[in-house]
Structures are given as structure tokens and as C-alpha cells.
Write a protein that holds these residues in place. Structure first.
Motif, PDB file in Angstrom:
ATOM      1  N   GLN A 583      14.943  -5.082  -8.195  1.00  0.00           N
ATOM      2  CA  GLN A 583      14.486  -3.697  -8.209  1.00  0.00           C
ATOM      3  C   GLN A 583      13.613  -3.390  -7.007  1.00  0.00           C
ATOM      4  O   GLN A 583      13.616  -2.252  -6.507  1.00  0.00           O
ATOM      5  CB  GLN A 583      13.747  -3.398  -9.518  1.00  0.00           C
ATOM      6  N   GLU A 584      12.865  -4.361  -6.531  1.00  0.00           N
ATOM      7  CA  GLU A 584      12.095  -4.151  -5.311  1.00  0.00           C
ATOM      8  C   GLU A 584      13.039  -3.886  -4.135  1.00  0.00           C
ATOM      9  O   GLU A 584      12.787  -3.001  -3.303  1.00  0.00           O
ATOM     10  CB  GLU A 584      11.202  -5.354  -5.034  1.00  0.00           C
ATOM     11  N   GLN A 585      14.136  -4.633  -4.074  1.00  0.00           N
ATOM     12  CA  GLN A 585      15.132  -4.419  -3.024  1.00  0.00           C
ATOM     13  C   GLN A 585      15.731  -3.020  -3.135  1.00  0.00           C
ATOM     14  O   GLN A 585      15.938  -2.324  -2.129  1.00  0.00           O
ATOM     15  CB  GLN A 585      16.217  -5.486  -3.136  1.00  0.00           C
ATOM     16  N   PHE A 586      15.985  -2.586  -4.366  1.00  0.00           N
ATOM     17  CA  PHE A 586      16.518  -1.243  -4.583  1.00  0.00           C
ATOM     18  C   PHE A 586      15.546  -0.172  -4.089  1.00  0.00           C
ATOM     19  O   PHE A 586      15.943   0.785  -3.414  1.00  0.00           O
ATOM     20  CB  PHE A 586      16.835  -1.039  -6.065  1.00  0.00           C
ATOM     21  N   LEU A 587      14.268  -0.308  -4.405  1.00  0.00           N
ATOM     22  CA  LEU A 587      13.296   0.710  -3.992  1.00  0.00           C
ATOM     23  C   LEU A 587      13.151   0.767  -2.482  1.00  0.00           C
ATOM     24  O   LEU A 587      12.896   1.840  -1.907  1.00  0.00           O
ATOM     25  CB  LEU A 587      11.955   0.462  -4.669  1.00  0.00           C
ATOM     26  N   ARG A 588      13.309  -0.363  -1.815  1.00  0.00           N
ATOM     27  CA  ARG A 588      13.291  -0.339  -0.349  1.00  0.00           C
ATOM     28  C   ARG A 588      14.455   0.489   0.176  1.00  0.00           C
ATOM     29  O   ARG A 588      14.317   1.278   1.118  1.00  0.00           O
ATOM     30  CB  ARG A 588      13.375  -1.763   0.210  1.00  0.00           C
ATOM     31  N   ALA A 589      15.608   0.311  -0.451  1.00  0.00           N
ATOM     32  CA  ALA A 589      16.780   1.088  -0.035  1.00  0.00           C
ATOM     33  C   ALA A 589      16.605   2.567  -0.380  1.00  0.00           C
ATOM     34  O   ALA A 589      17.027   3.448   0.392  1.00  0.00           O
ATOM     35  CB  ALA A 589      18.033   0.520  -0.699  1.00  0.00           C
ATOM     36  N   TRP A 590      16.001   2.834  -1.518  1.00  0.00           N
ATOM     37  CA  TRP A 590      15.818   4.228  -1.957  1.00  0.00           C
ATOM     38  C   TRP A 590      14.951   5.004  -0.971  1.00  0.00           C
ATOM     39  O   TRP A 590      15.154   6.209  -0.764  1.00  0.00           O
ATOM     40  CB  TRP A 590      15.207   4.251  -3.359  1.00  0.00           C
ATOM     41  N   ARG A 634       3.007  -4.708  -5.246  1.00  0.00           N
ATOM     42  CA  ARG A 634       4.240  -4.569  -4.464  1.00  0.00           C
ATOM     43  C   ARG A 634       5.013  -3.322  -4.892  1.00  0.00           C
ATOM     44  O   ARG A 634       5.534  -2.578  -4.062  1.00  0.00           O
ATOM     45  CB  ARG A 634       5.122  -5.808  -4.629  1.00  0.00           C
ATOM     46  N   ALA A 635       5.083  -3.102  -6.194  1.00  0.00           N
ATOM     47  CA  ALA A 635       5.814  -1.948  -6.705  1.00  0.00           C
ATOM     48  C   ALA A 635       5.159  -0.640  -6.270  1.00  0.00           C
ATOM     49  O   ALA A 635       5.837   0.309  -5.855  1.00  0.00           O
ATOM     50  CB  ALA A 635       5.891  -2.031  -8.229  1.00  0.00           C
ATOM     51  N   VAL A 636       3.828  -0.567  -6.361  1.00  0.00           N
ATOM     52  CA  VAL A 636       3.112   0.645  -5.961  1.00  0.00           C
ATOM     53  C   VAL A 636       3.335   0.928  -4.475  1.00  0.00           C
ATOM     54  O   VAL A 636       3.557   2.084  -4.072  1.00  0.00           O
ATOM     55  CB  VAL A 636       1.607   0.493  -6.278  1.00  0.00           C
ATOM     56  N   LYS A 637       3.324  -0.121  -3.661  1.00  0.00           N
ATOM     57  CA  LYS A 637       3.534   0.054  -2.210  1.00  0.00           C
ATOM     58  C   LYS A 637       4.932   0.600  -1.928  1.00  0.00           C
ATOM     59  O   LYS A 637       5.118   1.470  -1.053  1.00  0.00           O
ATOM     60  CB  LYS A 637       3.357  -1.303  -1.516  1.00  0.00           C
ATOM     61  N   LEU A 638       5.927   0.167  -2.670  1.00  0.00           N
ATOM     62  CA  LEU A 638       7.293   0.644  -2.464  1.00  0.00           C
ATOM     63  C   LEU A 638       7.428   2.123  -2.818  1.00  0.00           C
ATOM     64  O   LEU A 638       8.154   2.857  -2.156  1.00  0.00           O
ATOM     65  CB  LEU A 638       8.265  -0.198  -3.289  1.00  0.00           C
ATOM     66  N   ILE A 639       6.732   2.557  -3.852  1.00  0.00           N
ATOM     67  CA  ILE A 639       6.763   3.974  -4.208  1.00  0.00           C
ATOM     68  C   ILE A 639       6.062   4.801  -3.131  1.00  0.00           C
ATOM     69  O   ILE A 639       6.525   5.892  -2.760  1.00  0.00           O
ATOM     70  CB  ILE A 639       6.105   4.201  -5.583  1.00  0.00           C
ATOM     71  N   LYS A 640       4.963   4.280  -2.625  1.00  0.00           N
ATOM     72  CA  LYS A 640       4.264   4.988  -1.548  1.00  0.00           C
ATOM     73  C   LYS A 640       5.164   5.115  -0.321  1.00  0.00           C
ATOM     74  O   LYS A 640       5.248   6.192   0.289  1.00  0.00           O
ATOM     75  CB  LYS A 640       2.982   4.246  -1.179  1.00  0.00           C
ATOM     76  N   ASP A 641       5.854   4.038   0.025  1.00  0.00           N
ATOM     77  CA  ASP A 641       6.724   4.057   1.199  1.00  0.00           C
ATOM     78  C   ASP A 641       7.858   5.069   1.039  1.00  0.00           C
ATOM     79  O   ASP A 641       8.358   5.617   2.023  1.00  0.00           O
ATOM     80  CB  ASP A 641       7.311   2.669   1.448  1.00  0.00           C
ATOM     81  N   ALA A 642       8.249   5.320  -0.208  1.00  0.00           N
ATOM     82  CA  ALA A 642       9.323   6.280  -0.460  1.00  0.00           C
ATOM     83  C   ALA A 642       8.805   7.715  -0.519  1.00  0.00           C
ATOM     84  O   ALA A 642       9.609   8.661  -0.575  1.00  0.00           O
ATOM     85  CB  ALA A 642      10.028   5.935  -1.769  1.00  0.00           C
ATOM     86  N   GLY A 643       7.478   7.892  -0.520  1.00  0.00           N
ATOM     87  CA  GLY A 643       6.897   9.227  -0.607  1.00  0.00           C
ATOM     88  C   GLY A 643       7.143   9.882  -1.953  1.00  0.00           C
ATOM     89  O   GLY A 643       7.314  11.104  -2.052  1.00  0.00           O
ATOM     90  N   ALA A 644       7.138   9.083  -3.015  1.00  0.00           N
ATOM     91  CA  ALA A 644       7.528   9.557  -4.348  1.00  0.00           C
ATOM     92  C   ALA A 644       6.330   9.672  -5.274  1.00  0.00           C
ATOM     93  O   ALA A 644       5.247   9.130  -5.020  1.00  0.00           O
ATOM     94  CB  ALA A 644       8.559   8.603  -4.951  1.00  0.00           C
TER      95      ALA A 644
END
Length: 789
Positions: A583-590, A634-644
């Protein structure tokens, strides 16, 4: 209902016995005032848990339809008053006759018990669906019984006694009538409700030999006020109180008379409802069937057409475990509105089982309105509990069959939410709980039927809301019949020989067949998964991305891959997975998908543990998704990177919070919606002591949870009793259970994505507040500008 008035007048007669009153004599000589007709013709060639459209069994695993007979299959101790509601019939206040009859027999001729009819269920004080749940223990609004027992004794029995809920006392002043031991005889029970005078009625229960049609005996209850003859009518099968005993069957169930209203539209099944999602050019729709037989509904199609045309197209699929059919249609024109219908093709005949509309994707033509739900109990207290009691001095003692206790079908909550006219619905988990409306039934051969019983109540609540609107579901821990879930990718834990496995060991406790059934039913209609590879034991996944209403959504499963708790090390130093590598890989792609669109991530729970004891002491809760802290960060950082932004539920604590990384508010915004109706309470009491408060709210500000996660709480709604008050009155019990809804803060969320204003508007509403007149919970609405990656 006053007990004295209930027992006031009864007269009994049989054969040539002298009638004790003139009223009883008149009743005995009265001809039938109305004819009867079958309520539903039941098939004679199937065996299944679903009893028929007109019937709702309590519980699902306690009844079956077998060769045209409705049979009770539960005779163990503790399962008194198994009931079947006749959904399509209800006693009204007309001064007219009514009649209900059925052929009955004892399936266990050597065992004791009684069967017959429950009259006046709910006393017209409950929604007919709430009345349909009445079972086991008596209480106000319960009604009264007209029954026969294994010895052939006819009687009327009370089902309204709050103080002695399992007494089932006979409503008599003289001897009862006994037609002799039944053994395996089939008896027609014929109950007449006859108007007499002054708004009073005679109720006659007649026993007839089904083979000879000869009357064997009868009893009469005279002077019954109309107030006792309002509400539902139910079939009942019971053993003696607190004993094991007889199981009974019913067939040829008939009714008649103008006092018995007929509502055929209240019938349920064979399809209870449909859910769908629309992702660009792909429609996915699931049709949820009642538990039908293996030889039924083998040829079902989804038919659809543009609403402006007359030509139907079709898609075929097969029913799967969980009694669900999943349809997937590609090349869907999401700029058009469609009609859909689920059609059965049996024996060369086509029958429409369910129908609705697929609305066009609104795109960015208007603000997208999203309804946010999570955590739904059917009753505040289990109907199986013999005696109710309160825990707090402020708490109201709930009536068993009252609106305060039977919350299902949540009419006010649903109507208030629907009045916002949401474009889509999001359900973040805990669609039901294991302990309501009936007892926990985990780890048993028929646990899947118990789960279905609860799932059908959820569907019955929301099916009209989601009939024509897309819906997204996440299954959480209670949905798979666990109090807590550390999914660990589906892996089974290593348990030492002789040790008993617990939830804390990680993985799924119930059978993998049941777990897969839950995900199939709740997730099957969701948009396609990013990587559909199942986890261990072939358990499916649903995480992925989709676009609707001009918004890019991510759906993540924040229990399925989560590491099990480790209590041997300091919580601040714990390491592990929250979302897991996939799921971390998915959020990077998202983060790189759908550039320029506002982004919303849907999750089960807030990624922190904003819970306090008194004095702002953080609460240790490994079930929260603040654990493990490195996986959370890690999960919070991925959401931040997505601007979500993230919308979620689970905690029963409505909250707006920025989840921090290096500082308290450098991460993304989370909106945890309120529980729709839940029992467990949590608190976040800032006591005015936190730095960086928002809007002068003393419960807001910078906070570090017990796992070291930083966050800034922007709005929160606590229970209406303080943590200290609750704990002091409950002797510091581990349990945060609270039944009285007036002391809780429950409801739903609304998220509006306004493309023109480039902002989100988050709303938080109490369940019983009329949105056209009332105000939201303090702290809402909350406005947040789009943040593009």
C-alpha cells in the motif's frame, strides 16, 4: 402497559365446559367474522435460511424454510422465544376483525415447549423493522402470546413484563384448556380478534385437528383493549424458560380482516439491495441476495439502459458465497444516466428482483457532496440480556423494546443525512458489531449466518440511500467479528502448543471462508484494486484509486497489513507496518496520478492516537492507528506528498486534526467522522492546557500521543460526560461502555469538495439534528484549501 389491565379479564372454554362469563359465552358462539388467505406461498422444493419475502427470522441461524415449512432449529437452553416477524402485516386501530392462523407441529415430540403467535409486537411504538427484531425476553411494548404447548394446553401469555422477562406468565383467572398431548400431531392454530364494544375485543385461540378439521378446543380472552392490539404479528417457538426443549414448525400461514393492514411493499428479498461504484468507464455493482437455496437464482442478469432509451443491455454473473452477485461492466458512458435492474430467469420466466439508477458522474460541474459513516450498532443493549441496568447516575434506564434501545433502522440518522442529498456515500467500517442486537456468536459452525443477520440489518438501513448513489465501503475489525484486528497480511501467528490463540497474536480469528465472505460482500463493488493479488489464504484486497465527481480518491486498508502489537518494548520504540509495503508503493504511485485534481484518501481510522485519560495523560491503545509509529509516519508522509486529505471513522471521537511529521501541523489533514451509533466511548480533553489552540477551543492544540506521534487537534467532540466522571462512577473499570445515547456524541459527516472555491468543507452533524434548522457540532464546519502535490 399496566399489568393489572393486562390480566384483568380472561375467560376460557372448551367442549361442553360452562362459560364463566356472558362475554365468553358470546365469543364462543360467534361465527368467524373474516376469512383468511395465505400470506405467502412458500416453495416446497427448497431448504434455506431465508424464510420468504414476508418473514424475518430471529435469528437467521435459528430458523429455516424446509419443504414448505418454517422450522425452528434452535432448542438449546437460553434461546427462548425464537420469533419470526410477519413483515407484511400489522395490527391497526380499526374496530374491525382480524385473524391469523397456521398449521403447527412439534419437531421434537418428546420435548417441552410452546408455539403460536405474538400479538401486538412493538405496540405501534416502533418502526415495523424495529418491531421485527423482538425476541427472547419480554418488556414494555412486547405484546402478548396466544400459544399451545407440548401437552396440548392453550393459553395466553404475557410478553410485556419488564421485571420478570423470562416468566411468560399466563393471562388467566380460571383453568386453562388442554386438548391432550400433541406428540407429532399437526394442529391448526386459529386466532380470531373480534371487535365487541367500547373499543374492546375478544381474542379467541382455537385448536383444530389438521387431518379431520375438527375443533379440539379453544380459549377466549375478553375485554382486550384496542391499545393491546396494535403493532406487529409474529410466529414464535420456545422451550420452557431457562431450559432446553421443543422446536416447532409452521406452514400454511394465513391472515385476514380489516384490523390487519397489509403492506406487501414491506417484503424483503430475494435481493435486499445493490451497491455500485463508478470509476471513469467502469461500473461495478453487487446484488446482495438473502440466503437462498443452492438450486435457486442460478440465472441472474444485470440489465441496464440509458434512461433516454428503451433498449436494455445485459451482463451475466453467478451467485458467490455470501449470497452476492458481482457485476462488472466496461466501456460505461459516465456522462449519461442509466436505469438498472437485477433480473432472474427461472423456468423460462423473467422476474425483476431489484432496480434503481446509475447517475452520471457530475465531474466538476458542482461541488461533490460525500456522506461519511462508520460504526453502527443495531441496539444499544443486546436483546438477549435478561435484565438491563445503568452504569452512571445520569444514564437513563433503557426499555428493551423502546426507540432508545432499538436504534435500527436508524430512521432519524438516515433521513437527516439524506436531506443533504449526498452525491456518494462512504462507510469506513464497523458496519455492525458482534454483540448487538443479539449475543456474540464467534467461532461457531454457523457464525457466517450470524454475521449475515447483522449485515442484512445494515443493508436494510441504508439500501434506499445507496440504491441510486455510488457507495464505497471499508470492512474493519468488527465486520470480520473481531474486537481488534492486526491483519499481518493474513498470516496466521505461531502459537505455542497448549496456548489459546487471541486477537493480539495477529491475523484473522474466524475461518478464512467467513473472512473472504465479508470482504466479498462489502468490497466486491468497490473500484478495481491497484494490485489485486490476494494476501495469505487467498483473502482479497480492495486498496486502489478511482476518480468520481472531479476528485481523485485513494482507498486504503489500514488493518489488513498492520503489524501485531508488541508489548515487550517501549511503545515509542515499536517498529512495524501500518499500511505495509504494497500500500505504501500504491500511495507513491497515487501521488503522480490525476494531476490537478483534489485528492481524498479513505481509511478506516485516524493515523494517530489522540486519546486522553484525565489530566491530558495519553492513553495507550495499540488498536489505534498511531501504532506502530514508524509505519504511521511513513503513511502520513505519503499522504502529504500526494497533497491529500484523509477521511475516516472508527474511534467514536469526531475530530479534525493535522497529523504532524517534524512539527505538530506539517502533515495532512484528517477528518474522523462521528460514530453513527456505538457503545465504546473515547475522550480527548485538552483542559485548556495545550499550546496552539484553535478557535479558543480548550480541547484543541498541539498534542503528542503515547507513541510519540505529533498532531494538532483543530476540533473534537467528546461524550457528554467527562472521562473522570465516567471512570469514578464505574470504579475505574476497563470498559468504556455507555448505552444511553443522550450522553454520547454520535452522527455522521458531510464532506463537500468545492471545485470553484478550491476548497474542502467538512461538516459534522449529530444524528438527531435537523440540518435545515439546527447547528453542527461545535468546531464545524471546517474549511480547508486544496493542496495539490
Amino acid at each position: 402497559m399496566d399489568r393489572r389491565s393486562f390480566i384483568k379479564l380472561s375467560a376460557l372454554a372448551a367442549g361442553s365446559m360452562l362459560f364463566p362469563t356472558q362475554a365468553a359465552r358470546a365469543a364462543a358462539n360467534r361465527p368467524s367474522l373474516t376469512q383468511t388467505a395465505p400470506i405467502e406461498l412458500l416453495p416446497s422444493n427448497v431448504q434455506r435460511p431465508w424464510l420468504g419475502k414476508a418473514f424475518w427470522g430471529n435469528r437467521l441461524q435459528d430458523w429455516r424454510l424446509n419443504a414448505g415449512k418454517i422450522e425452528c432449529i434452535r432448542g438449546e437452553r437460553g434461546f427462548e422465544m425464537r420469533t419470526v416477524s410477519i413483515l407484511t402485516r400489522q395490527l391497526n386501530d380499526a374496530p374491525k376483525p382480524a385473524r391469523i392462523k397456521a398449521k403447527v407441529s412439534n419437531l421434537t415430540p418428546t420435548k417441552a415447549g410452546f408455539c403460536g403467535f405474538l400479538i401486538g409486537a412493538g405496540a405501534d411504538q416502533l418502526d415495523y423493522r424495529a418491531s421485527a427484531l423482538i425476541q427472547r425476553a419480554s418488556g414494555k411494548n412486547g405484546g402478548f402470546m396466544a400459544v399451545i404447548n407440548d401437552k396440548g394446553e392453550l393459553s395466553f401469555r404475557d410478553f410485556s413484563d419488564t421485571n420478570k422477562p423470562l416468566a411468560f406468565e399466563k393471562v388467566v383467572r380460571t383453568n386453562t384448556v388442554n386438548i391432550g398431548l400433541l406428540h407429532d400431531c399437526e394442529i391448526i392454530l386459529d386466532c380470531h380478534i373480534d371487535p365487541v364494544s367500547n373499543n374492546n375485543f375478544d381474542v379467541r385461540l382455537v385448536a383444530i385437528d389438521s387431518k379431520t378439521n375438527k375443533e379440539l378446543g379453544f380459549i377466549v380472552r375478553t375485554g382486550v383493549p384496542s391499545s393491546e392490539l396494535l403493532g406487529g404479528v409474529m410466529l414464535l417457538s420456545s422451550m420452557p424458560s431457562k431450559q432446553s426443549g421443543a422446536r416447532w414448525s409452521f406452514e400454511d400461514i394465513q391472515s385476514g380482516g380489516e384490523k390487519l393492514s397489509q403492506f406487501d411493499d414491506r417484503g424483503l428479498g430475494p435481493v435486499i439491495g445493490c451497491m455500485h461504484s463508478l470509476n471513469k468507464s467502469v461500473l461495478k455493482l453487487s446484488a446482495q441476495f438473502m440466503p437462498v437455496a443452492d438450486n435457486e437464482y442460478r440465472n441472474v442478469t444485470l440489465e441496464y439502459r440509458q434512461s433516454s432509451t428503451s433498449d436494455w443491455l445485459s451482463s451475466y454473473s453467478q451467485i458467490e458465497p455470501g449470497y452476492v452477485i458481482q457485476f462488472r461492466v466496461e466501456n460505461w458512458d459516465n456522462t449519461q444516466q442509466y436505469d438498472y435492474r437485477v433480473v432472474s430467469h427461472e423456468n423460462g420466466k423473467a422476474a425483476v428482483l431489484y432496480q434503481g439508477q446509475i447517475l452520471k458522474d457530475p465531474g466538476q460541474s458542482k461541488p461533490l457532496s460525500i456522506a461519511l459513516y462508520s460504526c453502527l450498532v443495531a441496539t444499544n443493549l443486546s436483546l438477549d440480556i435478561e435484565h438491563y441496568k445503568t452504569r452512571l447516575k445520569q444514564e437513563k434506564l433503557l426499555g428493551r423494546f423502546s426507540r432508545e434501545n432499538i436504534l435500527f433502522p436508524h430512521t432519524e440518522l438516515v433521513d437527516n443525512c439524506d436531506s443533504h442529498e449526498p452525491d456518494m456515500y462512504v462507510f469506513c467500517g464497523d458496519q455492525y458489531y458482534e454483540a448487538t442486537p443479539t449475543q456474540v456468536w464467534r467461532g461457531r459452525p454457523d457464525s457466517h449466518l450470524d454475521m449475515l443477520y447483522r449485515w442484512y440489518l445494515w443493508y436494510w438501513t441504508f439500501r434506499d440511500s445507496i440504491r441510486n448513489k455510488p457507495s464505497i465501503l471499508l470492512a474493519d475489525d468488527h465486520d470480520v467479528l473481531q474486537g481488534n484486528l492486526w491483519g499481518v497480511g493474513g498470516r496466521d501467528p505461531v502459537v505455542l502448543e497448549g496456548d489459546k490463540r487471541t486477537e493480539e497474536d495477529g491475523g484473522y480469528m474466524e475461518t478464512k471462508a467467513l473472512v473472504k465472505m465479508v470482504y466479498r460482500m462489502q468490497h466486491g463493488h468497490n473500484p478495481d484494486a491497484y494490485d489485486p493479488t490476494p494476501i495469505d489464504h487467498d483473502i482479497p484486497v480492495t486498496y486502489g484509486a478511482f476518480v468520481y465527481g472531479g476528485v481523485s480518491f485513494a482507498l486504503v486498508e489500514d488493518r489488513k497489513f498492520k503489524s501485531r502489537r508488541n508489548i515487550k518494548i517501549n511503545p515509542l520504540h515499536a517498529q512495524g507496518e501500518l499500511l505495509g509495503h504494497r500500500q505504501e508503493q500504491f500511495l507513491r504511485a497515487w501521488a503522480d496520478m490525476d494531476k490537478g485534481l483534489p485528492k481524498v484518501c479513505i481509511a478506516s481510522s485516524i493515523w494517530g492516537s489522540p486519546q486522553t485519560k484525565s489530566n491530558l495523560e495519553p492513553l495507550l491503545d495499540y488498536d489505534s492507528n498511531g501504532y506502530p509509529p514508524d509505519g504511521r509516519t511513513r503513511a502520513v508522509k505519503l499522504i502529504k506528498d500526494a497533497g491529500a486529505v484523509v477521511i475516516c471513522g472508527d474511534q467514536h471521537l469526531p475530530m479534525m486534526a493535522k497529523q504532524g511529521l517534524e512539527t505538530f501541523d506539517d502533515g495532512p489533514l484528517f477528518f474522523a467522522g462521528p460514530a453513527a451509533a456505538a457503545f465504546w466511548q473515547r475522550w480527548f480533553e485538552g483542559l485548556g492546557k495545550l499550546e496552539n489552540q484553535f478557535n479558543n477551543d480548550p480541547n484543541t492544540g498541539n498534542f503528542t500521543d503515547i507513541f510519540g506521534n505529533k498532531m494538532r487537534v483543530l476540533a473534537v467532540v467528546n461524550p457528554k460526560v467527562t472521562y473522570d466522571d465516567f471512570k469514578q462512577q464505574t470504579n475505574n473499570s476497563w470498559s468504556n461502555f455507555l448505552a444511553d445515547r443522550s450522553l454520547k456524541s454520535e452522527g455522521y459527516g458531510i464532506v463537500k469538495v468545492d471545485h470553484n472555491a478550491q476548497q474542502f468543507e467538512f461538516e459534522c452533524w449529530e444524528w438527531n439534528t435537523n440540518p435545515s434548522k439546527g447547528k453542527q457540532f461545535p468546531g464545524w464546519p471546517y474549511i480547508h484549501k486544496f493542496e495539490h502535490a
